[in-house]
Design an enzyme around this catalytic site. Structure first.
Site, PDB file in Angstrom:
ATOM      1  N   SER A   1       0.966  -1.119  -0.072  1.00 42.03           N
ATOM      2  CA  SER A   1      -0.007  -0.137  -0.036  1.00 42.03           C
ATOM      3  C   SER A   1       0.763   1.247  -0.035  1.00 42.03           C
ATOM      4  O   SER A   1       1.784   1.251   0.575  1.00 42.03           O
ATOM      5  CB  SER A   1      -0.920   0.046   1.224  1.00 42.03           C
TER       6      SER A   1
ATOM      7  N   THR B   1      -9.970  -1.273   1.183  1.00 45.79           N
ATOM      8  CA  THR B   1      -9.500  -1.663  -0.154  1.00 45.79           C
ATOM      9  C   THR B   1     -10.062  -3.222  -0.386  1.00 45.79           C
ATOM     10  O   THR B   1     -10.377  -3.708   0.516  1.00 45.79           O
ATOM     11  CB  THR B   1      -7.991  -1.313  -0.541  1.00 45.79           C
TER      12      THR B   1
ATOM     13  N   LYS C   1     -14.467  -3.696   0.124  1.00 46.19           N
ATOM     14  CA  LYS C   1     -15.029  -2.363   0.053  1.00 46.19           C
ATOM     15  C   LYS C   1     -16.653  -2.567   0.081  1.00 46.19           C
ATOM     16  O   LYS C   1     -17.552  -1.597   0.391  1.00 46.19           O
ATOM     17  CB  LYS C   1     -14.790  -1.770  -1.319  1.00 46.19           C
TER      18      LYS C   1
ATOM     19  N   ASP D   1     -13.416   7.167  -3.652  1.00 42.31           N
ATOM     20  CA  ASP D   1     -12.842   6.952  -5.111  1.00 42.31           C
ATOM     21  C   ASP D   1     -13.707   7.866  -6.127  1.00 42.31           C
ATOM     22  O   ASP D   1     -13.000   8.190  -7.165  1.00 42.31           O
ATOM     23  CB  ASP D   1     -13.042   5.480  -5.342  1.00 42.31           C
TER      24      ASP D   1
ATOM     25  N   GLY E   1     -15.574  -3.059 -13.164  1.00 43.96           N
ATOM     26  CA  GLY E   1     -15.507  -3.402 -11.730  1.00 43.96           C
ATOM     27  C   GLY E   1     -15.209  -2.251 -10.707  1.00 43.96           C
ATOM     28  O   GLY E   1     -16.226  -1.344 -11.027  1.00 43.96           O
TER      29      GLY E   1
END
Ligand code: NAP
Length: 278
Positions: A14, A61, A65, A100, A126
């Protein structure tokens, strides 16, 4: 000291810890950002545990989610998208956000690209495709979702039409198709987002170079590598290009601002992110 973190599996790669810790350092905030790697079925439990332990906030993540929706009160945007990537653990129940979506919007805005009235194309259906589609539908003249599996594109387009992120916002025409539908859409588009994984492992692009043009702004969600074939082709065609680190940066900026109420030190976070990517 406040503790923030990332819940995912795996999280070893990450980039969020250096990005957020750079923000704490820049603003003199006494906080640390750590990673949590629960078992694949324990996403919602991890949110409950983080809240119990006094963690101030977490990012979420892959693969959690959607799962963490069960453990939070989702804000409108997160409920519409059906995915949460940022949780404020200081409230009871914890509040879930989808930054996001805002990351896509702010990445274009930062580069001076107009979204209002645009004809937008999203390739991919996706997680990143969902965020990009909900991000761009609002205010756009049209949105077209193209995906290798056309049915997933149809489902995403229907979700955007039926439950837009902001029910009061103007949603233009929303259409969908397979990757072959790009030929009829990209030449007249203003905005293009690649939200597939194509370009990560191999030097390939999901959009034929001949469709790209100088009036287009292209965001590639792929950030490893930063310079994808799609972005090289787009630059060669004279298009505006926005690499995937900008989306990653601005989802983090939005999360930081939700958690702290402070304006994020965008340059410091961007420098740390790009240094970590190198
Ligand atoms: P995902 O949920 O697994 O979706 C993958 C997408 O790629 C699907 O639409 C899939 O199509 C498509 N795809 C896979 N292989 C393909 C191929 N060979 N040809 C054409 N399409 C193909 O993945 P995700 O989480 O959305 O992530 C997608 C990309 O976005 C990744 O590179 C990820 O790192 C990036 N991302 C970036 C950010 C950021 O902040 N910059 C945030 C999230 C994700 P099918 O439906 O047909 O399988």
């Amino acid at each position: 000291m406040d503790v923030y973190g990332l819940v995912g599996n795996p999280v070893g790669h990450s980039l969020s810890p250096p990005m957020h810790e750079a923000a704490y350092d820049a603003l003199g905030i006494d906080a640390r950002y750590v990673t949590f790697e629960p078992d694949a079925d324990a996403g919602a439990a991890a949110i409950e545990a983080a809240s119990t332990l006094g963690v101030a906030g977490v990012n979420v993540t892959v693969p959690f989610k959607r799962d963490v929706l069960a453990a939070v009160e989702p804000a409108d945007l997160a409920a519409a998208v059906g995915a949460v990537n940022t949780v404020d653990c200081s409230t009871d129940p914890p509040r879930g956000y989808n930054t996001d979506v805002v990351g896509v919007r702010r990445a274009f805005d930062y580069h001076g690209v107009a979204r209002e009235g645009a004809d937008a194309v999203v390739v991919g259906a996706g997680g990143a495709g969902r965020a990009a589609a909900f991000a761009l539908a609002e205010g756009a003249a049209s949105l077209h979702v193209a995906n290798r599996t056309a049915e997933r594109a149809e489902e995403l387009a229907a979700a955007v039409r039926e439950a837009p992120a902001d029910p009061t916002a103007d949603i233009g025409t929303v259409t969908a198709g397979g990757l072959d539908s790009l030929a009829g859409r990209v030449p007249d588009a203003d905005l293009l987002v690649n939200a597939t994984t194509v370009g990560m492992e191999t030097d390939e692009t999901p959009v034929p170079a001949g469709l790209l043009h100088a009036d287009l702004a292209v965001l590639d969600a792929v950030y490893a590598p930063l310079e994808t074939r799609l972005l090289r082709d787009a630059r060669a065609a004279g298009a505006t290009t926005v690499d995937g680190a900008w989306m990653l940066l601005f989802q983090g900026v939005e999360a930081f601002e939700r958690w702290t109420g402070a304006d994020a030190p965008v340059d410091a976070m961007n420098d740390a992110l790009r240094a970590a990517l190198e």
